[in-house]
Design a protein around this motif. Structure first.
Motif, short mmCIF file in Angstrom:
data_model
loop_
_atom_site.label_atom_id
_atom_site.label_comp_id
_atom_site.label_asym_id
_atom_site.label_seq_id
_atom_site.Cartn_x
_atom_site.Cartn_y
_atom_site.Cartn_z
N ILE A 79 0.85 -1.19 0.00
CA ILE A 79 0.00 0.00 0.00
C ILE A 79 0.89 1.24 0.00
N ARG A 80 0.92 1.92 -1.13
CA ARG A 80 1.75 3.10 -1.27
C ARG A 80 1.03 4.31 -0.67
N HIS A 81 1.72 5.06 0.16
CA HIS A 81 1.07 6.15 0.88
C HIS A 81 0.86 7.38 0.00
N GLU A 82 1.60 7.45 -1.10
CA GLU A 82 1.46 8.57 -2.03
C GLU A 82 1.87 8.08 -3.42
N LEU A 83 1.60 8.93 -4.43
CA LEU A 83 1.96 8.54 -5.80
C LEU A 83 3.14 9.36 -6.29
N ASN A 84 4.09 8.71 -6.97
CA ASN A 84 5.09 9.46 -7.74
C ASN A 84 4.66 9.32 -9.21
N THR A 85 5.49 9.80 -10.12
CA THR A 85 5.06 9.80 -11.53
C THR A 85 4.80 8.38 -12.03
N PHE A 86 5.70 7.45 -11.69
CA PHE A 86 5.51 6.08 -12.16
C PHE A 86 4.22 5.48 -11.59
N LEU A 87 4.01 5.68 -10.29
CA LEU A 87 2.82 5.09 -9.66
C LEU A 87 1.54 5.72 -10.22
N ARG A 88 1.58 7.05 -10.46
CA ARG A 88 0.38 7.72 -11.01
C ARG A 88 0.07 7.21 -12.42
N ASN A 89 1.12 6.95 -13.17
CA ASN A 89 0.88 6.50 -14.56
C ASN A 89 0.57 5.00 -14.64
N TYR A 90 1.26 4.19 -13.81
CA TYR A 90 1.20 2.74 -14.01
C TYR A 90 0.96 1.91 -12.74
N GLY A 91 1.59 2.26 -11.66
CA GLY A 91 1.64 1.32 -10.51
C GLY A 91 0.44 1.40 -9.58
N GLY A 92 -0.10 2.61 -9.42
CA GLY A 92 -1.23 2.80 -8.52
C GLY A 92 -0.84 2.78 -7.04
N HIS A 93 -1.86 2.90 -6.18
CA HIS A 93 -1.63 2.92 -4.74
C HIS A 93 -1.46 1.53 -4.13
N ILE A 94 -2.20 0.55 -4.64
CA ILE A 94 -2.25 -0.74 -3.93
C ILE A 94 -1.99 -1.89 -4.90
N GLY A 95 -1.10 -2.80 -4.47
CA GLY A 95 -0.87 -4.04 -5.21
C GLY A 95 -1.15 -5.21 -4.28
N TYR A 96 -1.65 -6.30 -4.83
CA TYR A 96 -2.01 -7.43 -3.96
C TYR A 96 -1.84 -8.73 -4.75
N GLY A 97 -1.75 -9.81 -4.01
CA GLY A 97 -1.67 -11.13 -4.65
C GLY A 97 -2.11 -12.19 -3.67
N VAL A 98 -2.64 -13.28 -4.21
CA VAL A 98 -3.10 -14.41 -3.40
C VAL A 98 -2.37 -15.67 -3.88
N ARG A 99 -1.88 -16.47 -2.96
CA ARG A 99 -1.16 -17.69 -3.31
C ARG A 99 -2.07 -18.60 -4.15
N PRO A 100 -1.50 -19.28 -5.15
CA PRO A 100 -2.34 -20.05 -6.09
C PRO A 100 -3.34 -21.00 -5.41
N GLN A 101 -2.90 -21.66 -4.34
CA GLN A 101 -3.80 -22.66 -3.71
C GLN A 101 -4.96 -22.04 -2.96
N PHE A 102 -4.94 -20.70 -2.80
CA PHE A 102 -6.02 -20.03 -2.05
C PHE A 102 -6.91 -19.16 -2.93
N ARG A 103 -6.76 -19.27 -4.25
CA ARG A 103 -7.51 -18.36 -5.13
C ARG A 103 -8.98 -18.76 -5.27
N ARG A 104 -9.77 -17.85 -5.77
CA ARG A 104 -11.21 -18.02 -6.04
C ARG A 104 -12.01 -18.31 -4.77
N ARG A 105 -11.58 -17.70 -3.67
CA ARG A 105 -12.35 -17.80 -2.42
C ARG A 105 -12.74 -16.40 -1.91
#
Ligand SMILES: CC(C)(COP(=O)(O)OP(=O)(O)OC[C@H]1O[C@@H](n2cnc3c(N)ncnc32)[C@H](O)[C@@H]1OP(=O)(O)O)[C@@H](O)C(=O)NCCC(=O)NCCS
Length: 167
Positions: free
Chosen positions: A78-104
């Motif tokens: 969770i990025r607390h602010e945006l720089n140029t890269f984040l504003r253009n591409y990365g955004g504020h929040i990135g997330y991921g779920v381990r393969p065996q726990f997906r679709r729940r």
């Protein structure tokens, strides 16, 4: 759902590294390198949250492990602010779920809880991005109220940019 977000801890080493190895083309542990000493890596993620020793080009960011029944099932950055890269591409929040726990519904819950957190630190308008081909992630963002702003080119691939606004 009994999912909680918490900081990475020293005794997560075995499970967090196992999770990291399960994502072939996505970083579970951000900027992690096998030569790093685990304890130092954990303390760097804590520093990043506080904006201490920020590497060039990085903004303060909170790294949360997502845990269900004592097991690591995913993570959020969770990025607390945006720089140029984040504003253009990365955004504020990135997330991921381990393969065996997906679709729940876990990614949806991770994003939901991450939104509560980012609002608590004063960010009202939240940018989230995902590749157009990532149908799972775009469904998660839309379920959490994401409004598509546009689709831009990112390294030759279409990238969807969404805003989630407080209402
Ligand atoms: C994208 C990702 C986070 C989704 O995690 P998840 O926990 O499976 O997501 P959820 O269970 O909350 O899914 C919510 C909805 O999204 C849609 N969805 C999720 N994965 C999907 C897939 N592979 N294909 C199609 N739809 C999908 C479904 O509509 C799903 O609801 P349903 O299961 O009731 O049908 C996960 O696949 C992942 O970690 N991928 C690798 C890392 C990544 O791409 N992160 C996002 C970067 S932008």
């Amino acid at each position: 759902m009994d999912l909680r977000l918490r900081e990475l801890e020293v005794n997560d080493e075995r499970e967090a590294l196992a999770a990291h190895s399960e994502f072939p083309d996505w970083e579970f542990l951000l900027s992690y390198k096998p030569e790093y000493k685990w304890r130092e890596y954990v303390s760097q993620t804590h520093d990043l949250r506080l904006g201490i020793n920020l590497p060039k080009g990085r903004v303060p960011a909170t790294f949360f492990i997502a845990e269900v029944d004592g097991e690591i099932i995913g993570r959020a950055s969770i990025r607390h602010e945006l720089n140029t890269f984040l504003r253009n591409y990365g955004g504020h929040i990135g997330y991921g779920v381990r393969p065996q726990f997906r679709r729940r519904g876990y990614a949806t819950e991770i994003l939901h809880k991450s939104l509560t957190y980012i609002r608590s630190i004063g960010v009202g308008e939240v940018l989230i991005t995902c590749l157009d081909e990532n149908v799972g992630s775009s469904a998660v963002i839309e379920r959490c109220g994401g409004q598509l702003e546009n689709i831009v080119d990112f390294e030759g691939k279409p990238l969807r940019r969404y805003w989630i606004r407080k209402h």
